[in-house]
Design an enzyme around this catalytic site. Structure first.
Site, PDB file in Angstrom:
ATOM      1  N   ASN A 164      43.690  37.285  27.347  1.00 37.82           N
ATOM      2  CA  ASN A 164      43.898  37.000  28.771  1.00 37.82           C
ATOM      3  C   ASN A 164      44.252  35.552  29.044  1.00 37.82           C
ATOM      4  O   ASN A 164      45.033  35.264  29.930  1.00 37.82           O
ATOM      5  CB  ASN A 164      42.637  37.366  29.551  1.00 37.82           C
ATOM      6  CG  ASN A 164      42.803  37.137  31.037  1.00 37.82           C
ATOM      7  OD1 ASN A 164      43.683  37.733  31.650  1.00 37.82           O
ATOM      8  ND2 ASN A 164      42.005  36.255  31.607  1.00 37.82           N
ATOM      9  N   ASP A 300      38.052  40.741  24.536  1.00 34.63           N
ATOM     10  CA  ASP A 300      37.409  40.088  25.675  1.00 34.63           C
ATOM     11  C   ASP A 300      38.170  40.407  26.964  1.00 34.63           C
ATOM     12  O   ASP A 300      39.385  40.593  26.947  1.00 34.63           O
ATOM     13  CB  ASP A 300      37.419  38.575  25.409  1.00 34.63           C
ATOM     14  CG  ASP A 300      36.638  37.791  26.450  1.00 34.63           C
ATOM     15  OD1 ASP A 300      35.450  38.073  26.619  1.00 34.63           O
ATOM     16  OD2 ASP A 300      37.227  36.891  27.087  1.00 34.63           O
ATOM     17  N   HIS A 304      41.286  42.307  32.620  1.00 34.16           N
ATOM     18  CA  HIS A 304      42.241  41.324  33.136  1.00 34.16           C
ATOM     19  C   HIS A 304      43.571  41.274  32.384  1.00 34.16           C
ATOM     20  O   HIS A 304      44.366  40.370  32.581  1.00 34.16           O
ATOM     21  CB  HIS A 304      41.582  39.943  33.164  1.00 34.16           C
ATOM     22  CG  HIS A 304      40.348  39.927  34.013  1.00 34.16           C
ATOM     23  ND1 HIS A 304      40.404  40.020  35.387  1.00 34.16           N
ATOM     24  CD2 HIS A 304      39.035  39.911  33.696  1.00 34.16           C
ATOM     25  CE1 HIS A 304      39.175  40.026  35.879  1.00 34.16           C
ATOM     26  NE2 HIS A 304      38.321  39.974  34.872  1.00 34.16           N
ATOM     27  N   GLU A 343      35.397  44.802  26.062  1.00 34.36           N
ATOM     28  CA  GLU A 343      34.482  44.432  27.138  1.00 34.36           C
ATOM     29  C   GLU A 343      35.172  44.638  28.477  1.00 34.36           C
ATOM     30  O   GLU A 343      36.032  43.852  28.857  1.00 34.36           O
ATOM     31  CB  GLU A 343      34.071  42.956  26.982  1.00 34.36           C
ATOM     32  CG  GLU A 343      33.230  42.447  28.121  1.00 34.36           C
ATOM     33  CD  GLU A 343      33.696  41.108  28.673  1.00 34.36           C
ATOM     34  OE1 GLU A 343      32.946  40.504  29.432  1.00 34.36           O
ATOM     35  OE2 GLU A 343      34.824  40.676  28.363  1.00 34.36           O
TER      36      GLU A 343
HETATM   37 CA   LIG Z   1      45.447  38.273  32.967  1.00 34.51          CA
END
Ligand SMILES: [Ca+2]
Ligand SMILES: [Ca+2]
Length: 562
Positions: A164, A300, A304, A343
């Protein structure tokens, strides 16, 4: 062939007591994906195997523990290898170690908490260069040694990976990659004198409007809100998490290397023709798999990054691991494919779309808050989990009782927490120091989770907790039925249940006192010799029952003997 050898080695390593083969428990560990017992370690906080790499890139410690919570503390890959050699993980029944991202992090620090501590990338979430090991973690030879040592024990190595965002623009790293000519007042985006920056005045040394920022990751790569860059969006996918830069993983525009990496002499990143941001990140991350035989990832902030990026990462890594195994057949544990857990903050045990786009497993945020349950209440959790995880039969999660982003399980009740976790259906994750009752470290008002990442308590191990975790972990490692078996309650007092698969079966009791008679009628046939892996006793099933002396801790773990 590799698999059989490993099972035999594991069974031999875990065999209890008598040397006579007839008294050995029947061991059915199952496939890794069915019975993951994952040890999550913040490498920097675990064991320092090589003090010579402490303080790499000029990183510093702080004198007061309260000020030192965000510094690199010295733990490294060599420390993990040393603990593997001592048998630390094998004795816990662990079959995978999830390590924090070991690739190169920002060299300096940013402002942590409410201007409370110098926040370095000791946790691996502030990447600078995905192609190099962070010097604090170790060398390529030390990573190879870690993987080889783990694999020889049937233990997989998983990397935490972040697609991300990279790390913040910290003053030190920025100062090292500035290429613009200096003026009287400035070096790139930094006002002269920046070396003296403190927690109070950090941002006043940085000109966020200076065009030198274009020589950092560059606007093709990230959303950052800096001059000349796109701002983060208001949705989950494009927002700037905690003001971090957000990779443009969704963009179909081919990009060149980020400007600062072009100037970074030791990077192994090269220009890839006609490649997007996603393509570079996938190439960089899957390279660790191909070069070192990394067995899986813990992704992770899944929420997102858009699904196609995760699918691309999984596909490339699956191919990379197959190639590594083909090239290194003797060093592979077995022919299991690359494995990926993720996650997705707040997700429970339900089967979500993530399982269709590349994830084999997802972290379960539901268990920690229910792990204090006992008796009928705990049975409700177990029954619900076993039922949900049985449809489809490959569905799985990782449950935990402590984590780096939430809190540590109450240390006064850690034995009960361990019992609840290690007998839960599905995969489990042990957070480093849960097995030794590692205490919380100092907390920061503006970042309380830092307290969960204290140094491993080697000097004050709780031997009762450790012995308890080891018995439970080894039992679980021998029995895929604990993770995947059909569950039913046998008795309410003491709380007794069965887990049964066609190929493996166990009975467990919690809260047993003194001499107990346990009904095992639908699990073990009359005449079967069973062993209590917790208390150490053995008995023969008669009239559908066994009678044993329970260990004072109240746990009974029944398995068939050969
Ligand atoms: Ca992003
Ligand atoms: Ca070290």
């Amino acid at each position: 062939m590799m698999f059989r050898r490993t099972v035999a080695a594991l069974a031999a390593a875990l065999a209890l007591g008598s040397a006579a083969a007839a008294d050995e428990p029947v061991a059915r560990p199952g496939r890794f994906a069915d019975n993951p017992i994952v040890y999550f370690v913040v490498t920097d906080r675990f064991a320092n195997g090589n003090p010579a790499n402490d303080g790499s890139y000029g990183r510093k410690r702080e004198a007061k523990p309260q000020d030192d919570i965000g510094s690199f503390h010295g733990g490294d890959l060599a420390g993990l290898t040393a603990k593997l050699r001592e048998g630390w993980f094998r004795e816990l029944g662990v079959n995978a170690i999830w390590i924090t991202a070991p690739y190169e992090q920002i060299h300096g620090w940013v402002v942590g908490g409410s201007k409370e501590f110098k926040h370095y990338g000791y946790h691996g979430y502030f990447a600078l260069d995905y192609t190099k090991l962070d010097a604090n973690m170790g060398t390529p030879a030390e990573l190879r040694e870690l993987v080889a040592t783990a694999h020889a024990q049937g233990i997989r190595i998983l990397f935490d990976v972040v697609m991300n965002h990279p790390g913040y623009g910290d003053i030190q790293s920025l100062s090292e990659y500035v290429t613009e000519p200096e003026t009287d007042k400035k070096r790139g985006m930094l006002w002269k004198g920046y070396e003296a920056a403190t927690l109070r005045d950090y941002h006043s040394w940085i000109d966020y409007n200076d065009p030198a920022w274009l020589q950092w990751w560059g606007p093709d790569w990230i959303r950052s809100g800096l001059r000349g860059y796109t701002e983060g969006g208001s949705d989950d996918l494009t927002k700037q998490l905690a003001f971090l830069p957000d990779f443009k993983t969704e963009s179909d525009k081919p990009v060149g290397l980020p400007p600062f990496l072009k100037k970074k002499a030791d990077t192994e990143a090269v220009e890839l023709p006609n490649t997007t941001v996603r393509g570079y990140l996938v190439a960089w991350l899957s390279r660790w798999v191909r070069d070192y035989g990394i067995d899986g990832f813990r992704a992770d902030t899944v929420k997102h990054v858009e699904y196609p990026s995760w699918t691309a990462l999984k596909d490339a890594s699956t191919k990379a691991l197959a190639e590594w195994k083909a090239a290194n057949p003797k060093a592979a544990i077995d022919d299991a494919p690359f494995w990926m857990t993720g996650e997705n903050w707040g997700q429970g045990i339900e089967r979500t779309r993530h399982y269709d786009i590349g994830f084999d497993n997802m972290i379960n945020f539901d268990f920690q808050r229910r792990a204090e349950a006992k008796g009928a209440e705990l049975d409700k959790v177990y029954a619900e989990y076993a039922r949900t995880l049985a449809a489809p039969a490959t569905h799985n999660v990782l449950s935990y009782i402590s984590s780096h982003d939430t809190k540590l399980f109450d240390r006064k009740a850690i034995l009960d927490g361990a019992t609840a976790l290690m007998l839960a259906p599905g995969g489990v994750q042990i957070y480093y120091g849960d097995e030794s009752a590692r205490p919380d470290g100092p907390a920061a008002y503006g970042d309380p989770q830092q307290s969960t990442r204290s140094d491993m308590n080697w000097a004050s191990l709780d031997s009762a907790a450790l012995a308890h975790w080891r018995k439970l972990g080894q039992f679980r490692a021998r029995h895929v039925a604990v993770a995947r078996g059909k569950h039913w309650q046998i008795a309410a007092q003491p709380y007794t249940f069965a887990r049964v698969l066609p190929e493996d079966r166990i009975v467990a009791a919690v809260g047993a006192r003194g001499t107990v008679t346990i009904s095992v009628a639908d699990v073990f046939a009359d005449g079967t010799r069973v062993h209590d892996a917790y208390g150490g006793g053995s008995a023969t099933v008669a009239g559908g029952k066994v009678t044993l002396d329970a260990d004072p801790r109240g746990v009974v773990l029944l398995e068939a003997l050969k």
